[in-house]
Design a protein around this motif. Structure first.
Motif, short mmCIF file in Angstrom:
data_model
loop_
_atom_site.label_atom_id
_atom_site.label_comp_id
_atom_site.label_asym_id
_atom_site.label_seq_id
_atom_site.Cartn_x
_atom_site.Cartn_y
_atom_site.Cartn_z
N VAL A 88 0.85 -1.19 0.00
CA VAL A 88 0.00 0.00 0.00
C VAL A 88 0.88 1.23 0.00
CG1 VAL A 88 -0.16 0.04 2.54
CG2 VAL A 88 -1.99 1.07 1.16
N GLN A 89 0.38 2.31 -0.57
CA GLN A 89 1.13 3.57 -0.56
C GLN A 89 1.00 4.25 0.80
OE1 GLN A 89 -0.31 5.88 -3.89
NE2 GLN A 89 1.35 5.12 -5.19
N ALA A 90 1.97 5.06 1.13
CA ALA A 90 1.91 5.84 2.37
C ALA A 90 0.61 6.63 2.42
CB ALA A 90 3.11 6.77 2.46
N GLY A 91 0.00 6.63 3.58
CA GLY A 91 -1.29 7.29 3.76
C GLY A 91 -2.48 6.39 3.55
N GLY A 92 -2.23 5.19 3.03
CA GLY A 92 -3.30 4.25 2.76
C GLY A 92 -3.70 3.46 3.99
N SER A 93 -4.60 2.50 3.76
CA SER A 93 -5.16 1.70 4.84
C SER A 93 -5.15 0.22 4.49
CB SER A 93 -6.61 2.12 5.13
OG SER A 93 -6.69 3.47 5.53
N LEU A 94 -5.06 -0.59 5.51
CA LEU A 94 -5.22 -2.03 5.40
C LEU A 94 -5.92 -2.53 6.65
CD1 LEU A 94 -1.71 -3.31 4.16
CD2 LEU A 94 -3.84 -3.39 2.86
N THR A 95 -6.63 -3.65 6.51
CA THR A 95 -7.21 -4.31 7.66
C THR A 95 -6.68 -5.73 7.73
OG1 THR A 95 -9.23 -3.00 7.56
CG2 THR A 95 -9.32 -5.04 8.82
N LEU A 96 -6.03 -6.05 8.82
CA LEU A 96 -5.51 -7.40 9.04
C LEU A 96 -6.52 -8.20 9.86
CD1 LEU A 96 -1.79 -6.65 9.99
CD2 LEU A 96 -2.83 -6.87 7.73
#
Length: 121
Positions: free
Chosen positions: A11-19
């Motif tokens: 993901v790019q900086a500033g983005g989001s992920l859910t683990l």
């Protein structure tokens, strides 16, 4: 107890992920769950932990205000919502289980296999 993490990626900086951390073999509500991470050449460090009932939550200073941990015991699942990601968040992320909500990797009794999170600048 078996733990399986998923949801990592690039993901790019500033983005989001859910683990996600999904448990099998035992009921997840018997355990506090922690998210930990390990970057290349560094020791495993705590990110966030949540107690068995969800009433106690702790975050590492580096992620407080950006990451949110939650659990759904009925689904045997613990989530880590990660927002405003930074390149320094790049690491393999692991979930661990213990009786109490320790922010100490050495006190976890069970581990998943990890999921890679890479944040590009």
């Amino acid at each position: 107890l078996q733990l399986v993490e998923s949801g990592g990626g690039l993901v790019q900086a500033g983005g989001s992920l859910t683990l996600s951390c999904v448990a099998s073999g035992e009921s997840l509500d018997n355990y506090a769950i922690g998210w930990f991470r390990q970057a290349p050449g560094k020791e495993r460090e705590a990110v966030s932990v949540i107690s068995r009932g969800g009433g106690t939550i702790n975050y590492a200073d580096a992620v407080r205000g950006r990451f949110t941990i939650s659990r759904d015991n009925a689904k045997n699942t613990v989530l880590l919502q990660m927002n405003s990601l930074k390149p320094e968040d790049t690491a393999v992320y692991y979930c661990g289980a213990a009786e109490w909500a320790f922010m100490t990797p050495e006190l976890m009794n069970y581990w998943g296999q990890g999921t890679q999170v890479t944040v590009s600048s």
